[in-house]
Design a protein around this motif. Structure first.
Motif, PDB file in Angstrom:
ATOM      1  N   TRP A 206      -6.485 -11.981  -5.143  1.00 50.42           N
ATOM      2  CA  TRP A 206      -6.450 -10.621  -4.605  1.00 50.42           C
ATOM      3  C   TRP A 206      -7.213 -10.547  -3.291  1.00 50.42           C
ATOM      4  N   PRO A 260      -1.685  -8.385  -4.753  1.00 52.91           N
ATOM      5  CA  PRO A 260      -1.027  -7.080  -4.684  1.00 52.91           C
ATOM      6  C   PRO A 260      -1.415  -6.374  -3.392  1.00 52.91           C
ATOM      7  N   GLU A 261      -0.643  -5.353  -3.024  1.00 53.97           N
ATOM      8  CA  GLU A 261      -0.987  -4.532  -1.859  1.00 53.97           C
ATOM      9  C   GLU A 261      -2.184  -3.640  -2.193  1.00 53.97           C
ATOM     10  N   ASP A 262      -2.829  -3.138  -1.157  1.00 55.26           N
ATOM     11  CA  ASP A 262      -3.811  -2.062  -1.303  1.00 55.26           C
ATOM     12  C   ASP A 262      -4.897  -2.331  -2.338  1.00 55.26           C
ATOM     13  N   VAL A 263      -5.583  -3.443  -2.218  1.00 54.25           N
ATOM     14  CA  VAL A 263      -6.686  -3.721  -3.133  1.00 54.25           C
ATOM     15  C   VAL A 263      -7.899  -2.910  -2.659  1.00 54.25           C
ATOM     16  N   ALA A 264      -8.295  -1.920  -3.460  1.00 53.47           N
ATOM     17  CA  ALA A 264      -9.368  -1.004  -3.054  1.00 53.47           C
ATOM     18  C   ALA A 264     -10.731  -1.611  -3.358  1.00 53.47           C
ATOM     19  N   ASP A 266     -14.026  -3.013  -4.612  1.00 52.39           N
ATOM     20  CA  ASP A 266     -14.453  -3.597  -5.895  1.00 52.39           C
ATOM     21  C   ASP A 266     -13.312  -4.057  -6.793  1.00 52.39           C
ATOM     22  N   ALA A 267     -12.066  -3.674  -6.485  1.00 53.33           N
ATOM     23  CA  ALA A 267     -10.969  -3.968  -7.404  1.00 53.33           C
ATOM     24  C   ALA A 267     -10.760  -5.467  -7.567  1.00 53.33           C
ATOM     25  N   VAL A 270     -13.467  -6.824  -9.948  1.00 51.73           N
ATOM     26  CA  VAL A 270     -13.241  -6.353 -11.320  1.00 51.73           C
ATOM     27  C   VAL A 270     -12.037  -7.075 -11.919  1.00 51.73           C
ATOM     28  N   ALA A 271     -10.982  -7.243 -11.102  1.00 51.13           N
ATOM     29  CA  ALA A 271      -9.782  -7.927 -11.579  1.00 51.13           C
ATOM     30  C   ALA A 271     -10.108  -9.371 -11.961  1.00 51.13           C
ATOM     31  N   GLU A 276      -7.560 -10.894 -14.540  1.00 51.39           N
ATOM     32  CA  GLU A 276      -6.277 -10.495 -13.978  1.00 51.39           C
ATOM     33  C   GLU A 276      -5.895 -11.332 -12.772  1.00 51.39           C
TER      34      GLU A 276
END
Lengths: 434, 319
Positions: A206, A260-264, A266-267, A270-271, A276
């Protein structure tokens, strides 16, 4: 499970007594050019003092710092150090205000890239006399980290550690994809991503738009042979060919479907913790957090994508804020010297101790960050120019976010941010009269 | 109880006649003495900062440096000169503030009113629902923002997951693309603060005399007509207060975008206060920041005047 830092404590006592002996010998020499208050004699025999110690170790590193402070307090009858821990962002906002108002701490730790700003603002004091007294030299430190403590020809920071970007990967995912070794260059990294996708991990890497996106960008910029800022702090150069290559590569990870697009915010981390995603690049300070999460993971140096072995790194450095009380200043110096000597305990916070002697003594043995420390020589720092930290947040971070999110072409967003960055840096140079 | 209080009261009444004369003698000082505590705070925390801020805005003011050169109106001129370090980002931030204010204020005026009307009706469990609507307001902005940041995350958050279960688009990037980020920021703000306005409305609704509704019903007014002709006029003074208060609060939005979007995707949701804080407190350009805040203030003053004008008592129009 025995945690490695516990074993280190026994050794610490030995080191402490050795240090005490050294201090006694040093104090006999006396004298030294005073630069920050009185002469530093290596020890403190004045009246009892309570020192306020500011730091930003709010994460997994906090308990280790407190442990070291407690040990220092135990060993010193006439000095009590009280920790005041706050978020780094607040720290850099409050420190100049507090010191200007005469309410500052007696001693503190900051990132090296803030030393220049605070030195130029006379928030912190030069420590050259202390360095002389303690016989500290660049020989005991990696060159880059030692130089990072200097600003305008004087020393303002005593390096505590080096912390860099690292690559974390999910060992279960790797095993399932049949990858046996951590990727080290672009070919093996891309091959690993393909293998992971083939094994059913659709988005194995990511790409974050914000933190630590700009750290990844700088790492890649250096790897492609670039330099984000001119060494003398006169201009930003992150929009040159290598910078564009770096951001193109980051965006490419998304375009090619690895992220994926648009990883905000901390995402991505966390993923990774949730299994994930398979690989993430983040700071080595995450080791303790990942250790606690029970995730099957391993750490390795960031692979060499661009061709030149380099990784973004920073350093926590001790500093002495401006104040008038000689006793407190000397006591604070005793504290800094002791902490530097004991930086092997700090390895427990997943940092890399800055002192070569500490590293040589095996402080990192069995520690998760040990493989990353092997890349110490290729770690890169931004210049210590005043205001550089703010320039990065105001310009580079925004450009990287725009580029990664696809809000603009990498070349365009970097070019625009570079113009503003250079403007800000010129203003800084004018303000600080260099 | 009443027996014991009566004599004291009488005693107090008897005593007042003598000091009353003394009060008149010292009449000039008395009002000032009553005002003193407030005036002291007002001077210390409003007047002095306002004047000092104006003074700062005329300087290149870095409070950590010994020299704070006087630059006259340069900071203001820079804000209006395209290509300067401050103008671009400032007007972009002002635009973001305007977008947020324009899109959040109508919701923050209407939804709480609807909630208040509902809560004003009599039904079982009324107090529970009153608490439910007010509860989020008690939370700090950090709690609210971090909570929603995770819920709204487009890749790992619950909101998109449930939208997907309902067969709705589940790939909206709530935090990293516009206009979705604005929808998220406005939505969270409305959820978070509607309780405050609702409580004020509720208090105002309870102040409207029941007789007016009775009279309206006698005249054959339906529910809607009662609302238009009794409720709304009865709410007018409160409405002015709520509108101005909400406008100013929305124009001062900072925490939500700072914590949820970090001003992002790039710089799009960075509000004026956000930019002022960055410029003044992190970049130490207090002069520029002060100039920015005065321009924002002028806008807000202008807006308040317009609101007062809109809600003024229109005698001629009512006849």
């Amino acid at each position: 499970m025995t945690r490695p830092h516990r074993r280190a404590q026994g050794r610490a006592v030995l080191t402490a007594s050795a240090m005490l002996a050294t201090a006694l010998v040093l104090s006999a020499c006396g004298g030294g050019a005073p630069s920050s208050g009185g002469d530093f004699t290596g020890e403190y025999d004045g009246p009892e003092v309570t020192l306020s110690f500011w730091n930003g170790f709010t994460g997994g590193d906090g308990p280790f710092m407190q442990q070291m402070v407690d040990q220092f307090n135990e060993e010193h009858d006439n000095i009590t150090v009280e920790s005041n821990t706050m978020q780094w962002a607040d720290f850099y906002q409050r420190l100049p205000a507090a010191v200007t108002a005469g309410e500052g701490p007696d001693v503190g730790v900051m990132h090296f890239d803030q030393l220049g700003s605070n030195a130029a603002r006379q928030v912190i004091l030069p420590l050259d006399d202390m360095v002389d007294e303690l016989g500290l030299t660049g020989d005991d430190f990696t060159e880059t980290v030692w130089e990072a403590g200097e600003y305008d020809g004087q020393r303002y920071g005593i390096p505590l550690d080096v912390h860099s970007l690292a690559m974390y990967y999910n060992t279960e995912h790797f095993a399932a994809a049949g990858i046996t070794e951590a990727p080290t260059d672009e070919a093996s990294f891309m091959a690993a991503l393909d293998a992971l996708q083939a094994a059913g991990y659709d988005t194995p890497f990511w790409m974050p738009a914000r933190w630590p996106g700009h750290l990844m960008f700088m790492t890649l910029d250096w790897q492609f042979g670039g330099e984000p800022y001119a060494q003398d702090g006169s201009e930003a150069t992150f929009a040159d060919e290598s910078g564009v290559q770096a951001l193109d590569w980051m965006r490419g990870i998304i375009d090619e479907g690895y992220s994926p697009e648009d990883v905000a915010i901390d995402a991505q981390y966390v993923a990774f913790k949730n299994g994930e995603t398979s690989i993430t690049w983040d700071g080595i300070w995450q080791f303790n957090d990942l250790e606690e999460s029970g995730l099957p993971y391993a750490g390795a140096p960031v692979p060499n994508i661009g061709g030149q072995e380099s990784t973004w790194a920073s350093s926590h450095q001790f500093f002495l804020p401006r104040q008038d009380d000689e006793n407190r200043m000397n006591a604070a110096k005793v504290f800094i010297a002791w902490m530097s000597e004991h930086s092997e305990d700090w390895a427990g916070a997943a940092m890399i101790p800055a002192r070569q002697s500490v590293l040589d003594s095996g402080a990192l043995e069995g520690m998760p960050q040990a493989p990353i420390a092997e890349a110490l020589d290729s770690m890169r720092f931004t210049p210590t120019a005043p205001g550089i930290g703010t320039v990065t947040t105001e310009t580079l971070e925004v450009a990287v976010a725009d580029g990664v999110l696809g809000a603009g072409e990498p070349a365009e967003v970097l070019e625009e941010a570079q113009g503003r960055a250079t403007q800000l840096m010129e203003e800084n140079l004018a303000t600080f009269g260099q | 109880m009443s027996q014991t209080t009566l004599p004291t009261r009488a005693g107090a009444l008897a005593e007042t006649s003598a000091p009353a004369r003394r009060l008149r003698d010292h009449g000039r000082a008395t009002p000032w003495l009553f005002l003193a505590p407030y005036l002291l705070l007002f001077t210390g925390f409003v007047i002095i900062p306002v004047v000092l801020g104006l003074w700062m805005s005329l300087h290149q003011w870095d409070y950590t440096l010994p020299l704070k050169p006087f630059v006259g109106l340069d900071n203001y001129i820079d804000l209006f000169t395209p290509g300067s370090t401050t103008s671009g980002i400032f007007w972009q931030a002002m635009q973001a503030t305007a977008i947020f204010t324009v899109s959040s204020v109508p919701f923050l005026l209407v939804i709480p009113l609807l909630v208040a009307l509902l809560m004003n009706a009599k039904f079982p469990g009324r107090n529970f629902f009153r608490a439910v609507y007010f509860a989020p307001y008690v939370l700090g902005v950090a709690v609210v923002a971090v909570l929603w940041r995770y819920l709204l995350d487009n890749n790992i958050g619950l909101v998109n997951y449930y939208l997907g279960l309902l067969g709705l688009p589940d790939d909206t990037a709530w935090l990293t693309s516009t206009p979705a980020a604005w929808v998220a920021l406005v939505g969270v703000t409305v959820w978070w603060t509607l309780g405050f306005n609702a409580i004020i409305y509720l208090a105002a609704l309870q102040d409207i005399p029941v007789e007016l509704y009775e009279a309206a019903r006698m005249d054959g007014a339906g529910r809607w007509q009662q609302f238009l002709n009794v409720t709304l006029p009865g709410l007018r003074p409160i409405l002015t207060f709520v509108t101005i208060n909400t406008l100013i609060a929305s124009a001062n939005m900072f925490g939500q975008s700072y914590l949820m979007t970090q001003g992002g995707p790039g710089r799009e949701t960075r509000t004026a206060i956000y930019q002022i804080a960055e410029t003044g407190l992190r970049n130490f350009q207090m002069g520029d920041a002060a100039a920015m805040s005065y321009i924002l203030t002028l806008f807000l003053i202008g807006l308040s005047v317009v609101v007062f004008w809109l809600f003024r008592e229109r005698r001629g129009a009512r006849k």
